[in-house]
Motif scaffolding. Sequence first.
Motif, PDB file in Angstrom:
ATOM      1  N   MET A   1      -0.786  21.291  21.540  1.00  0.00           N
ATOM      2  CA  MET A   1       0.093  20.927  20.423  1.00  0.00           C
ATOM      3  C   MET A   1      -0.144  21.873  19.255  1.00  0.00           C
ATOM      4  N   THR A   2       0.941  22.407  18.686  1.00  0.00           N
ATOM      5  CA  THR A   2       0.834  23.297  17.541  1.00  0.00           C
ATOM      6  C   THR A   2       0.934  22.480  16.265  1.00  0.00           C
ATOM      7  N   THR A   3      -0.210  22.310  15.573  1.00  0.00           N
ATOM      8  CA  THR A   3      -0.223  21.490  14.364  1.00  0.00           C
ATOM      9  C   THR A   3       0.072  22.309  13.115  1.00  0.00           C
ATOM     10  N   ASP A   4      -0.101  23.633  13.176  1.00  0.00           N
ATOM     11  CA  ASP A   4       0.158  24.497  12.029  1.00  0.00           C
ATOM     12  C   ASP A   4       1.673  24.695  11.920  1.00  0.00           C
ATOM     13  N   THR A   5       2.279  24.127  10.853  1.00  0.00           N
ATOM     14  CA  THR A   5       3.736  24.164  10.730  1.00  0.00           C
ATOM     15  C   THR A   5       4.293  25.586  10.688  1.00  0.00           C
ATOM     16  N   PRO A   6       3.777  26.524   9.862  1.00  0.00           N
ATOM     17  CA  PRO A   6       4.322  27.888   9.874  1.00  0.00           C
ATOM     18  C   PRO A   6       4.235  28.547  11.252  1.00  0.00           C
ATOM     19  N   ALA A   7       3.108  28.373  11.931  1.00  0.00           N
ATOM     20  CA  ALA A   7       2.967  28.967  13.262  1.00  0.00           C
ATOM     21  C   ALA A   7       3.962  28.347  14.235  1.00  0.00           C
ATOM     22  N   ARG A   8       4.170  27.031  14.119  1.00  0.00           N
ATOM     23  CA  ARG A   8       5.106  26.344  15.007  1.00  0.00           C
ATOM     24  C   ARG A   8       6.541  26.816  14.738  1.00  0.00           C
ATOM     25  N   LEU A   9       6.882  27.043  13.466  1.00  0.00           N
ATOM     26  CA  LEU A   9       8.219  27.531  13.129  1.00  0.00           C
ATOM     27  C   LEU A   9       8.461  28.917  13.720  1.00  0.00           C
ATOM     28  N   LEU A  10       7.448  29.780  13.658  1.00  0.00           N
ATOM     29  CA  LEU A  10       7.594  31.114  14.243  1.00  0.00           C
ATOM     30  C   LEU A  10       7.759  31.035  15.753  1.00  0.00           C
ATOM     31  N   GLN A  11       7.006  30.134  16.375  1.00  0.00           N
ATOM     32  CA  GLN A  11       7.131  29.955  17.822  1.00  0.00           C
ATOM     33  C   GLN A  11       8.507  29.417  18.180  1.00  0.00           C
ATOM     34  N   LEU A  12       9.001  28.463  17.398  1.00  0.00           N
ATOM     35  CA  LEU A  12      10.333  27.904  17.619  1.00  0.00           C
ATOM     36  C   LEU A  12      11.398  28.980  17.433  1.00  0.00           C
ATOM     37  N   LEU A  13      11.241  29.783  16.382  1.00  0.00           N
ATOM     38  CA  LEU A  13      12.212  30.846  16.121  1.00  0.00           C
ATOM     39  C   LEU A  13      12.226  31.870  17.247  1.00  0.00           C
ATOM     40  N   SER A  14      11.057  32.206  17.768  1.00  0.00           N
ATOM     41  CA  SER A  14      10.978  33.152  18.869  1.00  0.00           C
ATOM     42  C   SER A  14      11.717  32.618  20.095  1.00  0.00           C
ATOM     43  N   LEU A  15      11.603  31.326  20.364  1.00  0.00           N
ATOM     44  CA  LEU A  15      12.315  30.729  21.494  1.00  0.00           C
ATOM     45  C   LEU A  15      13.826  30.751  21.268  1.00  0.00           C
ATOM     46  N   LEU A  16      14.248  30.399  20.060  1.00  0.00           N
ATOM     47  CA  LEU A  16      15.679  30.325  19.771  1.00  0.00           C
ATOM     48  C   LEU A  16      16.343  31.699  19.797  1.00  0.00           C
ATOM     49  N   GLN A  17      15.580  32.767  19.568  1.00  0.00           N
ATOM     50  CA  GLN A  17      16.175  34.098  19.578  1.00  0.00           C
ATOM     51  C   GLN A  17      16.450  34.601  20.993  1.00  0.00           C
ATOM     52  N   THR A  18      16.015  33.859  21.985  1.00  0.00           N
ATOM     53  CA  THR A  18      16.433  34.141  23.354  1.00  0.00           C
ATOM     54  C   THR A  18      17.872  33.649  23.504  1.00  0.00           C
ATOM     55  N   PRO A  19      18.795  34.490  24.016  1.00  0.00           N
ATOM     56  CA  PRO A  19      20.213  34.111  24.057  1.00  0.00           C
ATOM     57  C   PRO A  19      20.520  33.029  25.086  1.00  0.00           C
ATOM     58  N   ARG A  20      20.191  31.800  24.745  1.00  0.00           N
ATOM     59  CA  ARG A  20      20.497  30.647  25.592  1.00  0.00           C
ATOM     60  C   ARG A  20      20.448  29.396  24.732  1.00  0.00           C
ATOM     61  N   GLU A  21      20.894  28.275  25.287  1.00  0.00           N
ATOM     62  CA  GLU A  21      20.795  27.002  24.573  1.00  0.00           C
ATOM     63  C   GLU A  21      19.548  26.266  25.055  1.00  0.00           C
ATOM     64  N   TRP A  22      18.786  25.746  24.089  1.00  0.00           N
ATOM     65  CA  TRP A  22      17.532  25.056  24.402  1.00  0.00           C
ATOM     66  C   TRP A  22      17.713  23.555  24.229  1.00  0.00           C
ATOM     67  N   PRO A  23      17.601  22.763  25.292  1.00  0.00           N
ATOM     68  CA  PRO A  23      17.635  21.302  25.130  1.00  0.00           C
ATOM     69  C   PRO A  23      16.491  20.857  24.233  1.00  0.00           C
ATOM     70  N   GLY A  24      16.754  19.804  23.438  1.00  0.00           N
ATOM     71  CA  GLY A  24      15.718  19.311  22.528  1.00  0.00           C
ATOM     72  C   GLY A  24      14.453  18.902  23.257  1.00  0.00           C
ATOM     73  N   GLY A  25      14.621  18.294  24.447  1.00  0.00           N
ATOM     74  CA  GLY A  25      13.454  17.870  25.202  1.00  0.00           C
ATOM     75  C   GLY A  25      12.589  19.034  25.642  1.00  0.00           C
ATOM     76  N   GLU A  26      13.219  20.144  26.021  1.00  0.00           N
ATOM     77  CA  GLU A  26      12.448  21.315  26.457  1.00  0.00           C
ATOM     78  C   GLU A  26      11.710  21.949  25.283  1.00  0.00           C
ATOM     79  N   LEU A  27      12.352  21.993  24.117  1.00  0.00           N
ATOM     80  CA  LEU A  27      11.668  22.520  22.937  1.00  0.00           C
ATOM     81  C   LEU A  27      10.487  21.637  22.566  1.00  0.00           C
ATOM     82  N   SER A  28      10.693  20.335  22.646  1.00  0.00           N
ATOM     83  CA  SER A  28       9.618  19.390  22.345  1.00  0.00           C
ATOM     84  C   SER A  28       8.425  19.606  23.265  1.00  0.00           C
ATOM     85  N   GLU A  29       8.707  19.836  24.550  1.00  0.00           N
ATOM     86  CA  GLU A  29       7.632  20.059  25.516  1.00  0.00           C
ATOM     87  C   GLU A  29       6.939  21.395  25.273  1.00  0.00           C
ATOM     88  N   ARG A  30       7.727  22.441  24.998  1.00  0.00           N
ATOM     89  CA  ARG A  30       7.149  23.763  24.773  1.00  0.00           C
ATOM     90  C   ARG A  30       6.226  23.775  23.550  1.00  0.00           C
TER      91      ARG A  30
END
Length: 325
Positions: free
Chosen positions: A1-30
Amino acid sequence: MTTDTPARLLQLLSLLQTPREWPGGELSERLGVSRRTVRRDIDRLRELGYPVQATKGAEGGYRLVAGKAMPPLVLDDEEAVAIAVGLRAGAGHAVEGVEEASVRALAKLEQVLPSRLRHRVSTLQAATTPLTSGDGASIAPETLTVMASSVAGRERLRFAYRSGDGTPSRRLTEPYRLVSTGRRWYLVAYDLDREDWRTFRVDRVAEPFATGTRFAPGELPAGNAAEFLRQSMYRRQQTYDFEVVFAAPALFVAASLPAWLGTPEPIDDHSCRLRSSAGDSVEWLAVRIAMVDCEFEVREPAELVDSVRELGGRLLRGVGAGGAG
């Protein structure tokens, strides 16, 4: 679990920059957080200017879409290396169409590259050779990035310079702009020792060093750096006027020639005329004109007509008897 909010935001942003749609459940798991936390993080990214689009439904998804402005990108190691190598290859050969903006991008990227990635970029570039290059001399990308950073940061720049006749000198300048002619890079700068504006061929520069001393840019004598360079080149060179008629639309011819050679004038929908001046050899101009993929007729000067005729004859002789039939 990523508890550091800035680090988690960067990780989330990196995932979203992949050209696809991410289901909320998959993002939650990642990310190892709840879906509610994912939704809050999405809202934070939107507040920062990232246009995240959400789709409704049981498995609502998220996708990063194009917005009104370019937000910062998050690159992984492989992506950063690939972009840096590409920018270095283009900038180092002054490829036509690669303007100062690409060099500024390279300077920004290399400034933040970790040493391990910078080493990978240098190793990969050293181990590869391009099949083709620009018409001008190649330049070390490090030279361009130091200059671009000095221009952007308004820092005085010191470097060694070799003039056209080989005379060495040391220069202390206030760099104004880098200008690409398609064949070469030039630096437009105020020379502090000579107390005047100067242009420098970047392939003749060595050991550029940003001194860290800031300056307020002076007023350039010409309207912009490109115009100042053009005037400076014409003052130093013996130029000649030329005229060529092309059997192709003006837009097609303009896209096939360096912009500094001039702008073709339409004659009709299928032909155009180029009247301009040049300081390069007529032999080089003959080759450049012949590279345009259409029929053409050189009207003047006589020296250019003769050079094109000689070029055509040389090409025919190069084919020889083996080209018959």
